[in-house]
Design a protein around this motif. Structure first.
Motif, PDB file in Angstrom:
ATOM      1  N   GLN A 144      -4.099   8.913  -6.874  1.00  0.00           N
ATOM      2  CA  GLN A 144      -3.424   9.046  -5.585  1.00  0.00           C
ATOM      3  C   GLN A 144      -4.405   8.785  -4.442  1.00  0.00           C
ATOM      4  O   GLN A 144      -4.064   8.166  -3.438  1.00  0.00           O
ATOM      5  CB  GLN A 144      -2.844  10.465  -5.476  1.00  0.00           C
ATOM      6  N   ASN A 145      -5.636   9.265  -4.613  1.00  0.00           N
ATOM      7  CA  ASN A 145      -6.671   9.053  -3.603  1.00  0.00           C
ATOM      8  C   ASN A 145      -7.003   7.556  -3.485  1.00  0.00           C
ATOM      9  O   ASN A 145      -7.134   7.024  -2.376  1.00  0.00           O
ATOM     10  CB  ASN A 145      -7.908   9.865  -4.012  1.00  0.00           C
ATOM     11  N   LEU A 146      -7.089   6.890  -4.631  1.00  0.00           N
ATOM     12  CA  LEU A 146      -7.377   5.455  -4.625  1.00  0.00           C
ATOM     13  C   LEU A 146      -6.281   4.706  -3.865  1.00  0.00           C
ATOM     14  O   LEU A 146      -6.567   3.856  -3.008  1.00  0.00           O
ATOM     15  CB  LEU A 146      -7.485   4.946  -6.073  1.00  0.00           C
ATOM     16  N   ALA A 147      -5.024   5.045  -4.178  1.00  0.00           N
ATOM     17  CA  ALA A 147      -3.905   4.345  -3.523  1.00  0.00           C
ATOM     18  C   ALA A 147      -3.941   4.578  -2.013  1.00  0.00           C
ATOM     19  O   ALA A 147      -3.766   3.641  -1.227  1.00  0.00           O
ATOM     20  CB  ALA A 147      -2.585   4.839  -4.109  1.00  0.00           C
ATOM     21  N   ALA A 148      -4.183   5.835  -1.614  1.00  0.00           N
ATOM     22  CA  ALA A 148      -4.177   6.146  -0.179  1.00  0.00           C
ATOM     23  C   ALA A 148      -5.325   5.434   0.525  1.00  0.00           C
ATOM     24  O   ALA A 148      -5.141   4.825   1.587  1.00  0.00           O
ATOM     25  CB  ALA A 148      -4.283   7.649   0.023  1.00  0.00           C
ATOM     26  N   LEU A 149      -6.527   5.494  -0.067  1.00  0.00           N
ATOM     27  CA  LEU A 149      -7.683   4.866   0.587  1.00  0.00           C
ATOM     28  C   LEU A 149      -7.520   3.355   0.665  1.00  0.00           C
ATOM     29  O   LEU A 149      -7.849   2.720   1.678  1.00  0.00           O
ATOM     30  CB  LEU A 149      -8.973   5.224  -0.159  1.00  0.00           C
ATOM     31  N   LYS A 150      -6.989   2.771  -0.415  1.00  0.00           N
ATOM     32  CA  LYS A 150      -6.813   1.306  -0.434  1.00  0.00           C
ATOM     33  C   LYS A 150      -5.855   0.891   0.692  1.00  0.00           C
ATOM     34  O   LYS A 150      -6.126  -0.055   1.433  1.00  0.00           O
ATOM     35  CB  LYS A 150      -6.279   0.869  -1.799  1.00  0.00           C
ATOM     36  N   ALA A 151      -4.751   1.620   0.819  1.00  0.00           N
ATOM     37  CA  ALA A 151      -3.785   1.290   1.879  1.00  0.00           C
ATOM     38  C   ALA A 151      -4.424   1.487   3.255  1.00  0.00           C
ATOM     39  O   ALA A 151      -4.321   0.645   4.139  1.00  0.00           O
ATOM     40  CB  ALA A 151      -2.552   2.160   1.738  1.00  0.00           C
ATOM     41  N   LEU A 152      -5.124   2.600   3.385  1.00  0.00           N
ATOM     42  CA  LEU A 152      -5.711   2.977   4.668  1.00  0.00           C
ATOM     43  C   LEU A 152      -6.730   1.949   5.165  1.00  0.00           C
ATOM     44  O   LEU A 152      -6.740   1.595   6.340  1.00  0.00           O
ATOM     45  CB  LEU A 152      -6.377   4.342   4.487  1.00  0.00           C
ATOM     46  N   VAL A 153      -7.576   1.460   4.260  1.00  0.00           N
ATOM     47  CA  VAL A 153      -8.649   0.550   4.694  1.00  0.00           C
ATOM     48  C   VAL A 153      -8.223  -0.921   4.670  1.00  0.00           C
ATOM     49  O   VAL A 153      -8.987  -1.791   5.069  1.00  0.00           O
ATOM     50  CB  VAL A 153      -9.946   0.733   3.855  1.00  0.00           C
ATOM     51  N   SER A 154      -7.001  -1.184   4.188  1.00  0.00           N
ATOM     52  CA  SER A 154      -6.559  -2.589   4.211  1.00  0.00           C
ATOM     53  C   SER A 154      -5.429  -2.755   5.231  1.00  0.00           C
ATOM     54  O   SER A 154      -5.685  -3.002   6.404  1.00  0.00           O
ATOM     55  CB  SER A 154      -6.152  -3.070   2.820  1.00  0.00           C
ATOM     56  N   ASP A 155      -4.182  -2.554   4.792  1.00  0.00           N
ATOM     57  CA  ASP A 155      -3.045  -2.791   5.703  1.00  0.00           C
ATOM     58  C   ASP A 155      -2.795  -1.644   6.657  1.00  0.00           C
ATOM     59  O   ASP A 155      -2.003  -1.764   7.587  1.00  0.00           O
ATOM     60  CB  ASP A 155      -1.773  -2.979   4.873  1.00  0.00           C
ATOM     61  N   GLY A 156      -3.390  -0.499   6.423  1.00  0.00           N
ATOM     62  CA  GLY A 156      -3.033   0.702   7.199  1.00  0.00           C
ATOM     63  C   GLY A 156      -1.915   1.411   6.452  1.00  0.00           C
ATOM     64  O   GLY A 156      -1.149   0.786   5.713  1.00  0.00           O
ATOM     65  N   ILE A 157      -1.821   2.709   6.666  1.00  0.00           N
ATOM     66  CA  ILE A 157      -0.902   3.515   5.863  1.00  0.00           C
ATOM     67  C   ILE A 157       0.557   3.245   6.231  1.00  0.00           C
ATOM     68  O   ILE A 157       1.455   3.335   5.412  1.00  0.00           O
ATOM     69  CB  ILE A 157      -1.272   5.016   6.015  1.00  0.00           C
ATOM     70  N   GLN A 158       0.818   2.818   7.469  1.00  0.00           N
ATOM     71  CA  GLN A 158       2.202   2.717   7.920  1.00  0.00           C
ATOM     72  C   GLN A 158       2.960   1.543   7.316  1.00  0.00           C
ATOM     73  O   GLN A 158       4.148   1.639   7.070  1.00  0.00           O
ATOM     74  CB  GLN A 158       2.270   2.641   9.454  1.00  0.00           C
ATOM     75  N   LYS A 159       2.251   0.441   7.021  1.00  0.00           N
ATOM     76  CA  LYS A 159       2.972  -0.741   6.537  1.00  0.00           C
ATOM     77  C   LYS A 159       3.791  -0.399   5.285  1.00  0.00           C
ATOM     78  O   LYS A 159       4.982  -0.665   5.212  1.00  0.00           O
ATOM     79  CB  LYS A 159       1.982  -1.873   6.254  1.00  0.00           C
ATOM     80  N   GLY A 160       3.121   0.210   4.317  1.00  0.00           N
ATOM     81  CA  GLY A 160       3.808   0.575   3.078  1.00  0.00           C
ATOM     82  C   GLY A 160       4.858   1.648   3.298  1.00  0.00           C
ATOM     83  O   GLY A 160       5.818   1.760   2.542  1.00  0.00           O
ATOM     84  N   HIS A 161       4.650   2.440   4.331  1.00  0.00           N
ATOM     85  CA  HIS A 161       5.561   3.562   4.567  1.00  0.00           C
ATOM     86  C   HIS A 161       6.818   3.155   5.328  1.00  0.00           C
ATOM     87  O   HIS A 161       7.797   3.875   5.315  1.00  0.00           O
ATOM     88  CB  HIS A 161       4.839   4.650   5.393  1.00  0.00           C
ATOM     89  N   MET A 162       6.746   2.007   6.039  1.00  0.00           N
ATOM     90  CA  MET A 162       7.843   1.639   6.956  1.00  0.00           C
ATOM     91  C   MET A 162       9.194   1.604   6.264  1.00  0.00           C
ATOM     92  O   MET A 162      10.153   2.217   6.727  1.00  0.00           O
ATOM     93  CB  MET A 162       7.567   0.265   7.576  1.00  0.00           C
ATOM     94  N   ALA A 163       9.265   0.884   5.133  1.00  0.00           N
ATOM     95  CA  ALA A 163      10.555   0.719   4.467  1.00  0.00           C
ATOM     96  C   ALA A 163      11.088   2.077   4.034  1.00  0.00           C
ATOM     97  O   ALA A 163      12.272   2.364   4.177  1.00  0.00           O
ATOM     98  CB  ALA A 163      10.395  -0.207   3.278  1.00  0.00           C
ATOM     99  N   LEU A 164      10.168   2.922   3.528  1.00  0.00           N
ATOM    100  CA  LEU A 164      10.604   4.235   3.032  1.00  0.00           C
ATOM    101  C   LEU A 164      10.989   5.150   4.189  1.00  0.00           C
ATOM    102  O   LEU A 164      11.948   5.901   4.115  1.00  0.00           O
ATOM    103  CB  LEU A 164       9.488   4.855   2.187  1.00  0.00           C
ATOM    104  N   GLN A 165      10.223   5.016   5.283  1.00  0.00           N
ATOM    105  CA  GLN A 165      10.536   5.826   6.463  1.00  0.00           C
ATOM    106  C   GLN A 165      11.896   5.403   7.025  1.00  0.00           C
ATOM    107  O   GLN A 165      12.720   6.245   7.412  1.00  0.00           O
ATOM    108  CB  GLN A 165       9.438   5.609   7.503  1.00  0.00           C
ATOM    109  N   ALA A 166      12.135   4.088   7.027  1.00  0.00           N
ATOM    110  CA  ALA A 166      13.421   3.575   7.521  1.00  0.00           C
ATOM    111  C   ALA A 166      14.548   4.127   6.654  1.00  0.00           C
ATOM    112  O   ALA A 166      15.606   4.512   7.164  1.00  0.00           O
ATOM    113  CB  ALA A 166      13.407   2.056   7.486  1.00  0.00           C
TER     114      ALA A 166
END
Ligand code: NDP
Length: 419
Positions: free
Chosen positions: A356-378
């Motif tokens: 889970q830490n790997l996934a979060a850090l990878k998202a955070l340092v590449s696309d940013g956390i929000q990109k992956g979250h947008m569809a789910l947040q919508a």
């Protein structure tokens, strides 16, 4: 036509797939499909003042490779994106040979504290010289844990702040988390000590700082397997290391770093009927064990320029005890996981925390956390606005192209669709 992916199936199709794969049995799949609540009798007997039941979704993280065994990991969680992120990291882990776990001891710790003892040194010496008697007291207090192969393993005694006499008990609780077992033994020992030395029993209870039940997991990753369409794996790995280094010197970041880890850990803890408050308390006290609150994971380069991650935290989980044997979905989840012992379960949970830490850090340092979250947040916003399944398909593309994602916009777009 290409076969749909697991996440694209309906719930019932997913269950059927798990049955076909021999991961779930038919009865368990039918139970999950029916989504039956607990009986009122059971729920009413589990807690006081019961007035209803609280639902959260149960998902599965597929094919987590731990110590060369593939596990299907149940997640009970309400937060969108956690399961998808864990699946993503499980895949990266699998490509790279999987997670490796270690645990040396698995004991629970209890504290017995007495005050008003007069000569504390004399009291301390008495405890040190009468361990045999106190071991007998422990055995008599909880004979059944002895039959399971556990019981009291060690007693140490210290004077704290020239005021408190503290006995620390190390107890092997075998397949149970052991809070009740430890508390029973602690209370019996407290009374035995008081009977001999006088004074006042201040408290006798387990500590959730379960530092004798620490588990670690590690993974070694070829950075190329982290590459995205815009960034090389080398850059992402370098930034993952730097982000973790930053968490070591910035408590504001360390807290969020660890929250991301607990997203996965708590989800499995809940799904397996374990006590997430106990695990949270243990994890955060371990993170602060040297006085400064630290990240629970570390990431570094190996000599072969591979990215190596490691997590270490107390995971005093149980396979029996508490509500584990009572909740039917917990029994199903144990079968889904196909896990045989508390130690094995703790290893899988440590691996999930690292993934889970790997996934979060990878998202955070590449696309940013929000990109992956947008569809789910919508999706969450659309559901909250009242969209049904059919409306969701129409509403989501509109929401994702709207200038802002918020409740007012979701409600207005839904109203337009319905007009
Ligand atoms: P239990 O009191 O249910 O004890 C576990 C029981 O499981 C044992 O007493 C034993 O009873 C039975 N058992 C069967 N097989 C085994 C085995 N192989 N190894 C060990 N035990 C076995 O639960 P725990 O002591 O684990 O306590 C956990 C509960 O305590 C949780 O609900 C937790 O929320 C709660 N709690 C937590 C606290 C905290 O974290 N601070 C404080 C207080 C409570 P038998 O031999 O009779 O079958």
């Amino acid at each position: 036509m290409e076969k749909p992916k697991f996440y694209q199936l309906t719930k019932n199709e997913r269950l059927a797939t798990l049955v076909e794969q021999g991961i779930l049995n038919q009865t368990d799949a039918e139970f999950l499909a029916a989504a039956q609540p607990l009986s009122d009798e059971l729920a009413g007997n589990m807690i006081e003042n019961q007035i209803g039941q609280y639902q959260i979704p149960l998902g599965v993280v597929q094919d987590l490779l731990v110590n060369q065994t593939l596990y299907q990991v149940p997640f009970a969680i309400e937060e969108p994106s956690v399961v998808a992120a864990a699946n993503n990291a499980a895949k990266i882990g699998r490509i790279n040979g999987g997670f490796v776990t270690e645990s040396s001891t698995r004991k629970m710790t209890g504290e017995v504290v007495l005050v008003d003892l007069g000569d504390l040194k004399v009291a301390q010496d008495w405890v040190s010289c009468n361990n045999d008697l106190l071991f007998e007291v422990a055995q008599a207090a909880h004979p059944s844990i002895m039959k399971h192969g556990g019981g009291l393993r060690a007693i140490t005694v210290a004077i704290i702040d020239q005021r408190f006499l503290k006995l620390t008990l190390q107890i092997d609780t075998q397949e149970a988390m052991g809070a009740n077992i430890v508390n029973t033994i602690c209370e019996a020992i407290a009374h035995a000590v008081q009977q001999q030395l006088g004074g006042t029993i201040l408290l006798s209870v387990l500590t959730n700082a379960a530092f004798e039940a620490v588990v670690s997991a590690s993974v070694t990753i070829n950075p190329a397997t982290l590459a995205t369409s815009t960034l090389s794996g080398e850059v992402i790995a370098t930034k993952i290391i730097a982000a973790t280094d930053f968490a070591k010197v910035d408590v504001a970041r360390a807290a969020t770093h660890n929250k991301g880890i607990m997203n996965g850990i708590d989800a499995v803890i809940m799904a397996t009927g374990n006590d997430w408050r106990a695990i949270e308390a243990g994890a955060h006290s371990y993170a602060a064990r040297d006085g400064a609150y630290q990240p629970l994971t570390s990431w570094q380069w190996t000599a072969q320029r591979q990215l190596q991650g490691r997590i270490e935290l107390p995971l005093p989980v149980g396979m029996v005890g508490g509500s584990i044997g009572i909740l039917p979905t917990v029994q199903i989840n144990q079968r889904l996981l196909n896990v045989q012992s508390a130690r094995e379960l703790a290893g899988i949970i440590a691996a999930i925390g690292l993934a889970q830490n790997l996934a979060a850090l990878k998202a955070l340092v590449s696309d940013g956390i929000q990109k992956g979250h947008m569809a789910l947040q919508a999706k969450s916003l659309a559901i909250a606005a009242g969209a049904n399944d059919r409306e969701l398909t129409q509403l989501l593309p509109l929401l994702l192209t709207a200038p802002h994602l918020n409740t007012a916009i979701a409600t207005a777009l839904l109203a337009q669709l319905r007009a």
